[in-house]
Design a protein around this motif. Structure first.
Motif, mmCIF file in Angstrom:
data_model
loop_
_atom_site.group_PDB
_atom_site.id
_atom_site.type_symbol
_atom_site.label_atom_id
_atom_site.label_comp_id
_atom_site.label_asym_id
_atom_site.label_seq_id
_atom_site.Cartn_x
_atom_site.Cartn_y
_atom_site.Cartn_z
ATOM 1 N N ALA B 33 0.855 -1.184 0.000
ATOM 2 C CA ALA B 33 0.000 0.000 0.000
ATOM 3 C C ALA B 33 0.889 1.231 0.000
ATOM 4 O O ALA B 33 1.652 1.453 0.932
ATOM 5 C CB ALA B 33 -0.891 -0.006 1.240
ATOM 6 N N PHE B 35 1.616 4.765 0.551
ATOM 7 C CA PHE B 35 1.077 5.949 1.223
ATOM 8 C C PHE B 35 1.523 7.237 0.540
ATOM 9 O O PHE B 35 1.043 8.306 0.887
ATOM 10 C CB PHE B 35 1.498 5.971 2.697
ATOM 11 N N ILE B 109 6.029 -4.588 4.849
ATOM 12 C CA ILE B 109 5.725 -3.515 5.770
ATOM 13 C C ILE B 109 6.838 -2.472 5.792
ATOM 14 O O ILE B 109 6.609 -1.294 6.051
ATOM 15 C CB ILE B 109 5.412 -4.120 7.160
ATOM 16 N N ILE B 110 8.069 -2.890 5.443
ATOM 17 C CA ILE B 110 9.163 -1.916 5.337
ATOM 18 C C ILE B 110 8.900 -0.984 4.151
ATOM 19 O O ILE B 110 9.133 0.224 4.214
ATOM 20 C CB ILE B 110 10.512 -2.646 5.141
ATOM 21 N N VAL B 112 5.933 -0.225 3.004
ATOM 22 C CA VAL B 112 4.842 0.672 3.416
ATOM 23 C C VAL B 112 5.421 1.826 4.222
ATOM 24 O O VAL B 112 5.078 2.996 4.017
ATOM 25 C CB VAL B 112 3.795 -0.096 4.250
ATOM 26 N N MET B 113 6.340 1.484 5.127
ATOM 27 C CA MET B 113 6.920 2.517 5.973
ATOM 28 C C MET B 113 7.746 3.499 5.157
ATOM 29 O O MET B 113 7.703 4.711 5.398
ATOM 30 C CB MET B 113 7.817 1.846 6.987
ATOM 31 N N ALA B 114 8.498 2.979 4.192
ATOM 32 C CA ALA B 114 9.285 3.861 3.343
ATOM 33 C C ALA B 114 8.361 4.805 2.578
ATOM 34 O O ALA B 114 8.652 5.998 2.422
ATOM 35 C CB ALA B 114 10.125 3.040 2.373
ATOM 36 N N PHE B 116 5.599 5.900 3.547
ATOM 37 C CA PHE B 116 5.142 6.845 4.561
ATOM 38 C C PHE B 116 6.158 7.983 4.714
ATOM 39 O O PHE B 116 5.814 9.167 4.718
ATOM 40 C CB PHE B 116 5.045 6.022 5.836
ATOM 41 N N GLY B 117 7.438 7.624 4.777
ATOM 42 C CA GLY B 117 8.486 8.634 4.862
ATOM 43 C C GLY B 117 8.542 9.471 3.599
ATOM 44 O O GLY B 117 8.695 10.700 3.649
ATOM 45 N N ALA B 118 8.418 8.800 2.447
ATOM 46 C CA ALA B 118 8.473 9.521 1.176
ATOM 47 C C ALA B 118 7.319 10.501 1.080
ATOM 48 O O ALA B 118 7.479 11.639 0.607
ATOM 49 C CB ALA B 118 8.422 8.526 0.013
ATOM 50 N N LEU B 120 5.750 12.008 3.501
ATOM 51 C CA LEU B 120 6.054 13.142 4.385
ATOM 52 C C LEU B 120 7.009 14.124 3.709
ATOM 53 O O LEU B 120 6.788 15.337 3.687
ATOM 54 C CB LEU B 120 6.684 12.563 5.647
ATOM 55 N N ALA B 121 8.082 13.575 3.132
ATOM 56 C CA ALA B 121 9.091 14.428 2.530
ATOM 57 C C ALA B 121 8.535 15.150 1.305
ATOM 58 O O ALA B 121 8.717 16.363 1.146
ATOM 59 C CB ALA B 121 10.310 13.590 2.154
ATOM 60 N N ARG B 123 5.434 15.873 0.485
ATOM 61 C CA ARG B 123 4.393 16.845 0.790
ATOM 62 C C ARG B 123 5.004 18.118 1.383
ATOM 63 O O ARG B 123 4.672 19.228 0.993
ATOM 64 C CB ARG B 123 3.387 16.230 1.758
#
Lengths: 321, 303
Positions: B33, B35, B109-110, B112-114, B116-118, B120-121, B123
């Motif tokens: 997924a 994000f 899940i790693i 997905v987390m990456a 999530f970081g991307a 954030l950066a 946006r």
């Protein structure tokens, strides 16, 4: 002057320790069990609001204000946040691993909407004020007040740390790690992964609720703006920097990242001209996002990382599916 | 309750559906997924705005609105360029981040987390460059046309609906009638087997990133044209996108579009019945119902 500095230091550390509590909650979900929670802010908010409603004095324009002792508020926060986490987990944990992430993201959006819109319960955008602060009687002397609160929060963190360490070494913790490393082998030994995961997720959520309550009482005022997605990002950054799977790393990461955050925020407000400050703070967030990705790429185990676990021969990155 | 909410819901649903097609395709082929997909919508809108503005500085005649729409030729030209650039952005993020994690064999899940970081950066980078002040493609006002049955829509809105229809049909034909589509479906079924059968899996991953980003860019530009452009434009649509992708069934293009319309119409209905402040919770309610009742979605295969 030096006394002021000491008082500020105590304030800063107390805040950092409230984040450390969230980090410990996340560590049991992600570090020990591999469950990805994108809704940390939601569980923290639930804890903060439940405790605030239970303990504030009666307020005419808002439901409740039950004027109960702070300890009851904390307990309520733990129970309600834990229950919320259990419900979300029960809905998604048996499905694909990233459905949990999507669902927690949805919870974060929805809880934010609820605290903003259910005005009769949460005070809407204005939040809840006059939350009783621990050692409120000492408020006349800022230094004594700060130190007493620091001591209290440190005791909470220490207690949680010892309890979680004990839990991780217990048979229950060993099953959790076994499931994370090799689910099929754990299943073959008769352990039901879904049940253990759900328990870990609920405990983690409950701890985040406690963190929200402790923070809310320490500051004495809560508002929906405290629980934006950026909070979730910060807690993730703390755990990743400190090293997921390691409780000491979680605490250290919280203090380090919060320190860095507070320091850069102070630098921004001191050195950047006012019209550029919004820009500078968005750059701060870019840095956190890039940092998160870099740590994932370069040092996936964080500063401390998980100590050698009782289960030998571990951490070979495994490809899923 | 006026029937106008149907039109509002269709328009919102068209944008959600376009974005959800990208989510569902990347999800079914890359298996995580993403994000950061919402940020592709925002970047698409801002890139189009920047290019259209630059074109306008060179030649003001291109800014003159094409009747009956509110924008001049600069926007269609900018759209084409922005689609290319958004696609390149997605490919760059994949090359720098996701591709490396994939090659290392990281867990889902790693990734997905990456993402999530991307997200954030990406946006906050938009916020850094363009500030959080809302922006618009044009300042021109439009009068809504009566369509009969109590419905009204502006020419821009009708054009957006038409464009969505064309884009969805094109993607559907690409997936079902061409060899690229067949290869993509093969990779989504089983990447290892597809590789053995001679499908270039890495190329298919690049195709799906580009396709997803292009659709996201179009959806972002439409949102920018019909509402406004903000750095949070894509982030605020992310939950509806996920809800639509899961409701439609992961991997199903018609499913994602239909589910997007369902989400959009439900939101519009909720605004009428409950109040606009609860609009954002509608997707969550839909998501919970789907996960409870039919986790594979309308057209998805059983996991």
């Amino acid at each position: 002057m030096s006394l002021d500095l000491l008082a500020y230091g105590a304030f800063f550390l107390t805040m950092a320790l409230t984040y450390a509590i969230m980090c410990l909650g996340l560590n049991i979900q992600w570090g020990q069990t591999g469950l990805f929670n994108v809704g940390i802010a939601a569980f923290v908010a639930i804890g903060a609001y439940v405790s605030a409603v239970l303990t504030t004095p009666e307020t005419p324009d808002r439901l409740g204000g039950f004027d109960l002792p702070i300890a009851v508020g904390w307990l309520g926060a733990v129970l309600v946040a834990g229950l919320a986490a259990w419900l979300v987990g029960a809905l998604t944990i048996r499905l694909r691993s990233d459905y949990l992430a999507i669902a927690t993201f949805g919870v974060a959006v929805s809880v934010q909407l609820c605290v903003l819109n259910i005005q009769p319960l949460t005070g809407g955008a204005f939040g809840i004020g006059f939350i009783p602060r621990p050692f409120g009687g000492l408020a006349a002397s800022p230094l004594a007040f700060s130190l007493a609160n620091l001591a209290l929060t440190a005791v909470v963190v220490l207690g949680l740390y010892l309890a979680l360490e004990h839990l991780a070494k217990s048979p229950w913790g060993r099953v959790l790690r076994a499931i994370r490393e090799d689910e099929i082998a754990a299943q073959a030994l008769g352990k039901r992964p879904i049940r253990f995961r759900l328990q870990a997720f609920a405990i983690g959520g409950a701890i985040m609720g406690l963190a929200g309550a402790v923070q809310g009482h320490f500051i004495g005022f809560i508002a929906p703006d405290n629980y934006l997605p950026i909070l979730t990002f910060q807690v993730w950054a703390m755990l990743i920097v400190g090293g997921s799977g390691n409780n000491r790393g979680a605490i250290l990461g919280a203090i380090l990242v919060w320190g860095l955050w507070a320091l850069t925020a102070a630098a921004v407000s001191a050195f950047v001209p006012p019209e550029q400050q919004a820009r500078a703070s968005s750059f701060q967030i870019v840095a956190i996002g890039v940092g998160l990705c870099l740590i994932l790429l370069l040092r996936p185990r964080g500063i401390i990382g998980e100590g050698r676990s009782p289960i030998a021969g571990r951490i070979k990155p495994k490809s899923e599916e | 309750m006026t029937p106008q909410f149907v039109m509002d819901g269709l328009i919102a649903g068209a944008m959600i559906g376009l974005g959800a097609i990208g989510v569902t395709l990347t999800y079914s082929i890359l298996r995580f997924a993403n994000f950061a997909h919402g940020e592709l919508l925002s970047w698409g809108a801002y890139l189009a705005m920047a290019i259209s503005g630059t074109i306008g500085m060179v030649s003001t005649t291109l800014l003159k609105p094409i009747a009956p729409f509110s924008f001049g030729w600069s926007l269609p030209i900018a759209t084409v360029l922005a689609i290319l650039l958004t696609g390149l952005l997605a490919l760059a993020v994949d090359a720098l981040l996701f591709g490396r994690l994939r090659r290392r064999g990281s867990a889902v899940i790693i990734l997905v987390m990456a993402s999530f970081g991307a997200s954030l950066a990406l946006r906050s980078l938009l916020e850094f460059i363009f500030t959080s002040k809302p922006a618009y493609f044009t300042k021109a006002l439009q009068i809504a046309i009566k369509l009969g049955g109590g419905l009204r829509a502006t020419p821009d809105q009708l054009l957006s609906l038409g464009m969505t229809l064309i884009a969805v049909i094109a993607v559907h034909l690409l997936m079902t009638r061409t060899s690229i589509g067949r290869s993509m479906r093969a990779v989504s079924e089983n990447p290892a087997l597809a590789g053995i059968a001679g499908v270039d899996v890495r190329k298919m991953i690049r195709v799906v990133w580009f396709l997803g980003a292009a659709l996201a860019c179009i959806a972002g530009i439409m949102t920018g044209l019909l509402v406004q452009i903000r750095p949070y434009l894509g982030h605020d649509l992310l939950l509806p996108l996920f809800a639509a992708a899961i409701l439609g069934g992961i991997g199903s293009v018609p499913g994602a579009m239909l589910a997007g319309l369902i989400v959009g119409l439900s939101e519009a209905l909720a605004v009428q019945l409950v109040g606009a402040e609860w609009r954002a919770a509608v997707s969550f309610v839909i998501l919970v119902i789907v996960l409870l009742v039919r986790p594979r979605g309308l057209f998805g295969r059983a996991a």
